[in-house]
Write an enzyme that holds these catalytic residues in place. Structure first.
Site, PDB file in Angstrom:
ATOM      1  CB  THR B 146      -0.892   0.098   1.244  1.00 45.84           C
ATOM      2  OG1 THR B 146      -0.146  -0.029   2.178  1.00 45.84           O
ATOM      3  CG2 THR B 146      -2.073  -0.611   1.203  1.00 45.84           C
ATOM      4  CB  THR B 179       3.002  -6.619  12.096  1.00 44.49           C
ATOM      5  OG1 THR B 179       2.641  -5.478  11.281  1.00 44.49           O
ATOM      6  CG2 THR B 179       3.651  -7.316  10.638  1.00 44.49           C
ATOM      7  CD  GLU B 259       1.799   5.355   6.816  1.00 41.29           C
ATOM      8  OE1 GLU B 259       1.430   4.093   5.739  1.00 41.29           O
ATOM      9  OE2 GLU B 259       1.798   6.188   7.669  1.00 41.29           O
ATOM     10  CG  ASN B 378       0.156   8.498   7.958  1.00 44.65           C
ATOM     11  OD1 ASN B 378      -0.758   7.613   7.699  1.00 44.65           O
ATOM     12  ND2 ASN B 378       1.564   8.651   8.709  1.00 44.65           N
ATOM     13  CB  SER B 383      -7.937  13.836   0.993  1.00 43.06           C
ATOM     14  OG  SER B 383      -6.866  13.169   1.351  1.00 43.06           O
TER      15      SER B 383
END
Lengths: 383, 383
Positions: B146, B179, B259, B378, B383
């Site tokens: 992802t 996880t 991230e 994040n 969006s």
């Protein structure tokens, strides 16, 4: 205003040179009586700063004549020398005020693990004592700021008596029992047992429900001093409500000034089986970094609310959970609800309602968004 | 490599059109036997995605023929329709593979609260089945990404047998039991009870000790499939160690790709009274936003380590705590230790040792720093 709104108190705030930038860094609050009753609540962090250990000790008498507060250094994790420094600070205040060191509480805030410059601090106590004034509350509130962008004060007036206070805090803001440094004063004629009861009742539903960044301080202290100078003994309920209102106002001022924040987030957990469940769920939501980032991006990301609720032990069924963001029920029965495009998130205040559909209890917690400014401020703080 | 390193497995990864950007988004892993033993561990989040509920159910038989994995949507908080979609996915795979739907596990990852585009996903299962290959492991690993910037695979070879696997995950990474999505395969000839024991032992000390951002997913799944195709039944200890090593490697790959992260932080808690204490302290340190910001700023801010330790219930005395950062004991006996200027933090890996001086137990946890890039990623994700 602030700690000098109530009769019988004087305060001062000066620049003693503890902060290298020359900003005010030392405050003194004195109770001129006739009563000198006091109560306090302190951080539940097991690593406690020297001034917390000292002030917890002196509060056992239920009496305080003065509070010395410094910014520019937390005096936490500073070993025996740090405790000696706190003791010397109380001794110095006692000397210039003509009271005993055991009547002087000490509060410190700033960087952990650094000894205070006592050659600046001790003379500063004398300077502050010389400037004590019944109008000194605002200067005292200014002198306790660290990363705070504004000073925080609040006053509630009863029938002939007053409760006022000041607070500092902008980060490491997740009190276990109290938050950062807060001094409240009243001229109501009450003993320390009543003060203690009202203060614990107030902090439990105010500062304890403020959670900016999930990081509990080593220095959290809330003190309440009563001078009795009004000569009035209010009803307990009226007094307790005034203390709660001042704590609530100061707690929300802390959140509004939280480091880097662009959104104030009110989390209302409703229909919980118990108040404890409501608080546990509210805290889990308040500490979810992903949600806090989403709110920063004005994204009504209710999935992150549900994933936070799911980590708690509270009573609920996943397929009965409902979530509203700014009045729009974006999640109904654990699944997609009203159109998320309807949520207007342009304003600073964001209101999240988490409906556990498991009872009738409620709790409201406050947090703020997680921003790049928070990261910048806290990656550079000690350097 | 990856899930096809062990004999008896084929895999495929394709772009089914679930992701609007056209990237690969559907993976299929098939066990050709002769054995089809399997074990799995799942998120302990009480809000569980539809594919987690489905896969937990089918795993009760201890048998799996295939796993369908999709990125581009988590199918979490999607109500009865979401569960029907997972069921339909398993049925479709069963139809094209000629097995029962109850032998097909399903894993999904992506945004919570959005239904999957089944008109894309179901034909994609057929397309993937047509591309199954004993060399398809890498394509499968790529299709489950992802926000991952790299795909993650690992292989350990024993004496005639192999354990291989793939993982995805870069955020919402604080497993309660497992996880994100991980599929492990082996050609060892072992039954599901042995697989289950080895898998639980491995995840407890690997994925369970990876905590990137404190946010537990609704979709965490780790599956271990055994084909028995090597004809070899290894000693339990050798097999369990191989499973642990693959899980450890994949867990560290998750942290390295977290991230926005610029630092990988290894937190070693030593001299704890119990392993539980060590893990509790390690997790409290790993989740301290202020410390994670400080590490980002290359600031060896040990005070934030102590304030995190202080919030735990572990056995320790504050004035006996020691902390080393990158080999320099910056905190000794709860106070200032060696000169913090000696700490070199220029490199990506940061090593924090927290010495509780309370026993002989140890645990190592992994986290990463908190950065403005994490916030940016994040706050814009959905969006």
């Amino acid at each position: 205003m602030s700690v000098t709104a109530a009769q019988g108190f004087r305060a001062a705030g000066i620049a003693a040179g503890i902060k290298q930038n020359g900003n005010p860094d030392l405050a003194l609050v004195v109770n001129d009586g006739p009563r000198r009753a006091a109560a306090g609540v302190f951080t539940s962090n097991r690593v406690k700063a020297a001034p917390v250990l000292w002030s917890e000790q002196v509060l056992k008498s239920g009496q305080l004549t003065a509070v010395v507060l410094n910014s520019g250094g937390a005096n936490a994790c500073t070993g025996p020398k740090g405790f000696q420094d706190t003791h010397a600070t109380a001794e110095k205040a006692a000397e210039v005020l003509g009271c005993g060191a055991g009547e002087v509480a000490v509060c410190s805030t700033g960087l952990i693990g650094v000894l205070l410059p006592m050659d600046k601090l001790l003379p500063g106590v004398g300077t502050a004592a010389a400037q004590l004034s019944a109008h000194g509350g605002e200067k005292a509130a200014i002198a306790i700021k660290t990363t705070d962008t504004v000073h925080k004060t609040s006053v509630v007036t009863g029938d002939g008596w007053t409760v006022g206070g000041m607070a500092k805090g902008a980060g490491m803001l997740a009190p276990g029992l109290a938050t950062m440094l807060v001094v409240l004063t009243t001229d109501a004629d009450l003993d320390s047992a009543v003060l203690d009861r009202a203060l614990r009742a107030a902090t439990r539903v105010t500062f304890d429900r403020v959670d900016s960044d999930g990081c509990m301080s080593t220095n959290d202290t809330v003190l309440l001093l009563a001078s009795g100078a009004s000569g009035i003994t209010p009803e307990y309920d009226a007094f307790a409500e005034a203390v709660r209102a001042v704590c609530d106002d100061l707690g929300q001022q802390l959140i509004r000034d939280a480091e880097g924040a662009s959104k104030d987030i009110r989390i209302e957990v409703i229909n919980a089986a118990s108040e404890e469940d409501a608080v546990e769920v509210g805290r889990s939501i308040a500490r979810n970094n992903l949600l806090k980032c989403a709110i920063h991006g004005e994204d009504p990301n209710w999935g992150r609310v549900l994933s936070a609720i799911g980590t708690t032990s509270a009573a609920f069924e996943p397929d009965r959970l409902n979530v509203a963001i700014n009045g729009v029920w974006v999640c109904k029965n654990g699944s997609v609800g009203e159109d998320r495009e309807k949520v207007d998130m342009r304003y600073r205040e964001v209101h999240i309602v988490a409906d556990l559909a498991a009872g009738a209890e409620t709790a409201t917690l406050w947090t703020n968004d997680l921003t790049a400014d928070y990261v910048h401020e806290n990656s550079a703080y000690s350097s």
